[in-house]
Scaffold this active site. Structure first.
Site, short mmCIF file in Angstrom:
data_model
loop_
_atom_site.label_atom_id
_atom_site.label_comp_id
_atom_site.label_asym_id
_atom_site.label_seq_id
_atom_site.Cartn_x
_atom_site.Cartn_y
_atom_site.Cartn_z
CG ASN A 96 -6.34 4.69 4.49
OD1 ASN A 96 -6.10 5.87 4.78
ND2 ASN A 96 -6.48 4.06 3.26
CG HIS A 133 -1.87 1.24 1.47
ND1 HIS A 133 -2.30 1.67 2.54
CD2 HIS A 133 -2.32 2.02 0.33
CE1 HIS A 133 -3.15 2.89 2.41
NE2 HIS A 133 -2.96 3.03 1.06
CD GLU A 151 -0.95 0.83 6.15
OE1 GLU A 151 -1.50 1.10 7.35
OE2 GLU A 151 -1.80 0.73 5.18
#
Ligand code: 3H9
Length: 707
Positions: free
Chosen positions: A487, A437, A449
Site C-alpha cells: 500500500n 495482512h 504480507e
C-alpha cells in the site's frame, strides 16, 4: 546391489540381472543440470558398452522423477551437452530403455521420459509441461513427442496451460501403470525383462507419423484464436500452439528444428526473463534470513478471528479450508450470524460450480464457530483481528486479547496501514504480536504480507511463514512503515493517476494504458471497485503529510463529497448501470477535473500514453527503491512477489522492480528527473529519484543486485 555399482556425478548406476538401472539422484528435484546430463550420457554409454546388459531402466532415487531443465542455467554459460542431445542418445540407443516414472515429471523431466522407448508409472502420478509459466515452451522435443503419443487436443492443453495432468488421462503415453508408487521401479524392471524376452521392438516416438487432416487443421485454427483471447499479453502461449502444430506439418526432424527456433524466440524475450525471475522470487520469499537456527515454529491448532465482515470471513475461510478450526468474534449476534451466512453462501457457490462437494461445504462450516464473548478466545493459538482500521479501535482489541489469550498465543493484526509497533504497545507481550495482512478477497488472493514489529519474536515469524504455506498463500516478510510494502507503493501510483486527470487525461485513458501494460484493471476502475470512500478515509488520516500539495487527489475528494463512492453507489470515477460492473465514462467527472484544474491554475493538455505509463509506474518503483533502502523489504524480488500476487502486476513483467531492471535503472531515473523538471513545484516535490535508484543507476547496477 550389484558389484558394478557406480556413480556418474549425481547419477547412480548398477545392474540387476540383464537390466542396467540408471538412477537420477540430484536433490532436491532432479533438475536436469549439466552434471545430470553428462551423468545420464555416461551411464547410458556404460550400459550400451556392456554386453551382459540387454535393457536399461531409468528411474529416480528421489520422490520426484524430475522437475525438468535446471532453470538457474538459463542465464547462460557453457551448457553442453544440451538436453535435446541427451534425449537423442537415449532415443537412438540400441537397447530398450524403459522410464520408471516414479514421481512427478515436469518439463524436461517428462521430455526425458518421452524419449525413452517405454514408460511405466503409477496411477497416482501427475506429469506436465509447465514451460509456458516460464515464458517459454518445451524445448527438448516435448511439443513433437507428446502429440505423437497423446491426441492433439490433450497435447495442446498440457503445453498451452502448463497444468499437471493425471497419468490416468494419458493412456497413450504410458505403457504400463501400477497402483502404488513403490511398485513402479520393480514393474519397470519386469517390463524391461519382458521386452527382451518377447523380443518386442524398440519403440521410438520419433518413428510415429502424424497426419494433418482437415479436422486437426480446424482444431489448431480454433485453438490459436482461443489462446490469443485467453492469454492476452503473454507471448509464449501462441508459440506453444505453433510448435505443436509443427508436429503435424513437419517431419520429426524438421519439427524439432521448428520447436528449437520457437523456443529460442521465446527465451530471448523480456517476458521469459521476467517469468523465470518470478519463479525464483516466489521461492526466495520463503527464505527468511537472520532467524536464529534453533528456532522452532509454534503449533497452530485453533484460530480466532475478530470481525466477521467480508475481510474477517475471508480470513476465517482460509483456515477452515486447511482443516483448522476457527472461532469468529463479533460484538453483536446479528453481525455474527450475517458473517457466517455469507461464508456459507460463498461455499455453496463453490459447490454449485463443482469446486466443492456438499459434504466438503458441511465439513468446512463445521470448523467455523461464532462468539460474542472474548473469553471464548482463551484457547486459540493464533488470533487475527480484522476490525475497523483505526488505531484506538485496534489498541482496544489488543488490550482485550492480552487479558484473555493464553501465554504463547500469537496476536496478529490485519492492519493494512497502521503502525504495528504502536498496536503492540497495547499488550504486555509485544514479542507475540505480528501483522498478517491479507488482501481482499482474503479467501482468494495468494498474498500474505507478514509484518514484523520491532519486538516480534523469531518463532512468531517462522510460524507465520509456515502458516502461509499451510493456508496456500505466499507469505512475504516486511517491516513496519505506513502501508508496509504494497500500500505504500500504491500511494504514488494513485496520486499520479489523479493528478493526470487534472492535467487533462480521462479516467478511461489512464485505465486503458494501465490495462494495456497488463494490470487487470486501471487505477480508476480499481478505486471504484474498492470504494472511493476508503481512499478518502486514508487521506483524512494523513492530511498533514499531503497539505503542501493542494492538487492531491482533489477530484477524488470531490467525488466522495458528492456521494460518488464508486461501484457500490452506482457512481464514482465512472457511472454504473444498476446491477452492472461495467464502467461508463462520465462527462461530469471530466467537468469536475477541468473546474478543479482551473481553480488550481493547472493548464490542461493532451497527455501521451507513454507519459501516463511512466508517471503511474515509475514513482511506484521509486517508492520501492526507498523501501528496499530502508530494509522494509529484504530483497527486490520480495516486492515483485507482493505486486504480482497482491495487486495483479503482470507476471510477464516479473513485478515492478524486475520491470525497472529490464527498462534499465538509469532510464527510470532519467525519466523521473525529466518529470521533476517539467512539472514545476509538483514535479520537484514528488519526482525526486530515491538515493538507492541514483546509486544503482550510477553504478550501472540493478535492483536485483541488492542483497
Ligand atoms: C524445461 O524443462 C525446459 C525444457 O523443456 C527444455 C530445455 C532445453 N530448476 O518449488 P520447490 C528448486 S524448463 C532449478 O520449493 P516443491 C527451487 O527453486 C523447467 N531449480 O519445491 C527450490 O529451490 P530453493 C520446467 C529448481 O516441492 C527447490 O528446487 N519445469 C527447479 O514445492 C525446491 O522447489 C518446471 O517449470 C528447476 N527446474 O515443488 C518445474 N525446480 O529451495 C519447476 C525446482 O533454493 N518446478 N527448483 O528455493 C516446480 O514446479 C516445483 O519446484 C515442483 C516441486 C512442483 C517440481
Amino acid at each position: 546391489m550389484s558389484q558394478d555399482a557406480k556413480e556418474f556425478g549425481p547419477i547412480s548406476y548398477h545392474t540387476q540381472g540383464d537390466v542396467a538401472l540408471i538412477g537420477l539422484n540430484s536433490a532436491p528435484v532432479n533438475a536436469l543440470s549439466k552434471a545430470v546430463r553428462i551423468g545420464v550420457i555416461d551411464s547410458v554409454n556404460e550400459a550400451l558398452a556392456n554386453d551382459s546388459v540387454s535393457a536399461i531402466v531409468l528411474y529416480s532415487k528421489l520422490p520426484l522423477f524430475s522437475a525438468g531443465a535446471d532453470i538457474s542455467e538459463f542465464s547462460g554459460g557453457d551448457l553442453s551437452p544440451m538436453l535435446p542431445e541427451v534425449l537423442e542418445i537415449i532415443e537412438q540407443a540400441s537397447k530398450p530403455v524403459v522410464a520408471a516414472v516414479t514421481g512427478n515429471a515436469f518439463g524436461g523431466g517428462l521430455e526425458l521420459a518421452l524419449a525413452c522407448h517405454y514408460r511405466v508409472t503409477h496411477s497416482k502420478n501427475k506429469v506436465g509441461l509447465p514451460e509456458v509459466h516460464l515464458g517459454i515452451l518445451p524445448g527438448a522435443g516435448g511439443t513433437q513427442r507428446l502429440p505423437r503419443l497423446a491426441d492433439a487436443k490433450t497435447a495442446l492443453d498440457m503445453i498451452v496451460t502448463g497444468a499437471p495432468t493425471s497419468v490416468v488421462k494419458l493412456g497413450g503415453v504410458f505403457d504400463h501403470v501400477v497402483d502404488a508408487p513403490e511398485e513402479t521401479v520393480e514393474a519397470a524392471i519386469e517390463f524391461a525383462n519382458k521386452v527382451v524376452a518377447d523380443k518386442l521392438p524398440i519403440k521410438r516416438v520419433c518413428d510415429i507419423n502424424l497426419s494433418f487432416d482437415e479436422q486437426t487443421k480446424g482444431l489448431f485454427t480454433a485453438y490459436a484464436e482461443g489462446v490469443a483471447a485467453k492469454t492476452r499479453g503473454f507471448f509464449a502461449p501462441g508459440h506453444c500452439v505453433k510448435a505443436v502444430e509443427a508436429a503435424f506439418t513437419h517431419s520429426f526432424k524438421d519439427g524439432l528444428s521448428r520447436e528449437s527456433e520457437l523456443f529460442m524466440e521465446c527465451m530471448k524475450t523480456p517476458q521469459a526473463r521476467a517469468q523465470q525471475h518470478f519463479f525464483f522470487a516466489e521461492r526466495a520469499a520463503s527464505h527468511v534470513s537472520g532467524l536464529s537456527k534453533d528456532v522452532k515454529p509454534r503449533s497452530i491448532d485453533k484460530v480466532g478471528v475478530i470481525g466477521a465482515g467480508t475481510m474477517g470471513g475471508g480470513i476465517a475461510m482460509n483456515f477452515a479450508n486447511a482443516g483448522i478450526p476457527v472461532v469468529m468474534l463479533e460484538m453483536k449476534q446479528e453481525a455474527l450470524d450475517k458473517g457466517l451466512a455469507l461464508i456459507r453462501r460463498n461455499y455453496e457457490n463453490s459447490a454449485k460450480k463443482g469446486k466443492l462437494t456438499q459434504a466438503q461445504v458441511e465439513e468446512r462450516m463445521a470448523l467455523l464457530s461464532g462468539t460474542t464473548d472474548y473469553d471464548s478466545l482463551a484457547d486459540v493459538d493464533l488470533v487475527i483481528e480484522a476490525v475497523f482500521e483505526k488505531m484506538s479501535v485496534k489498541k482496544e482489541v489488543f488490550g482485550a486479547l492480552d487479558k484473555v489469550c493464553k501465554p504463547g498465543a500469537i496476536l496478529a493484526s490485519n492492519t493494512s496501514t497502521l503502525d504495528l509497533n504502536e498496536i503492540a504497545s497495547a499488550v504486555s507481550r509485544p514479542q507475540d504480536v505480528i501483522g498478517l495482512h491479507f488482501f481482499s478477497p482474503a479467501n482468494v488472493m495468494k498474498l500474505l504480507e507478514i509484518v514484523k514489529g520491532e519486538k516480534t519474536a523469531d518463532d512468531v515469524i517462522l510460524t507465520s511463514m509456515k502458516l502461509a504455506k499451510t493456508i496456500r498463500k505466499v507469505g512475504v516478510l516486511v517491516g513496519v512503515c505506513f502501508g508496509f510494502v504494497g500500500n505504500r507503493m500504491i500511494e504514488p501510483y494513485g496520486r499520479e493517476a489523479n493528478r493526470l486527470m487534472l492535467e487533462g487525461a480521462s479516467p478511461e485513458q489512464v485505465d486503458r494504458v494501465i490495462g494495456k501494460f497488463g494490470l487487470p484493471m486501471g487505477p480508476f476502475t480499481m478505486g471504484d471497485m474498492a470504494g472511493l470512500d476508503i481512499g478518502y478515509f486514508v487521506r483524512e488520516s494523513r492530511r498533514e503529510f499531503i497539505a503542501h500539495d493542494p492538487s492531491y487527489c482533489v477530484v477524488a475528494d470531490k467525488l466522495v463529497q458528492q456521494g460518488r463512492n464508486g461501484l457500490k453507489s452506482g457512481r464514482g470515477a465512472y457511472l454504473y448501470e444498476p446491477g452492472s460492473r461495467k464502467p461508463i465514462p462520465d462527462p461530469e467527472v471530466i467537468a469536475i477535473a477541468k473546474e478543479e484544474a482551473e481553480r488550481l491554475g493547472i493548464k490542461q493538455r493532451e497527455i501521451s500514453d507513454q507519459e501516463i505509463l511512466e508517471r503511474c509506474i515509475y514513482p511506484l518503483i521509486n517508492e520501492g527503491a526507498d523501501i528496499l533502502k530502508e530494509g522494509i523489504a529484504a530483497k527486490s524480488s520480495d516486492i515483485d512477489v507482493i505486486y504480482v500476487y497482491g495487486y495483479g502486476f503482470p507476471v510477464f513483467r516479473g513485478g515492478p522492480m524486475q520491470y525497472a531492471d529490464e527498462v534499465g535503472l538509469s532510464e527510470v531515473r532519467d525519466r523521473l528527473n525529466y518529470y521533476k523538471e517539467s512539472l514545476g513545484e509538483y514535479g520537484k516535490h514528488w519526482f525526486e529519484p530515491s538515493d538507492l535508484l541514483n546509486e544503482l543507476a550510477d553504478a550501472g547496477k540493478s535492483f536485483s543486485s541488492v542483497k
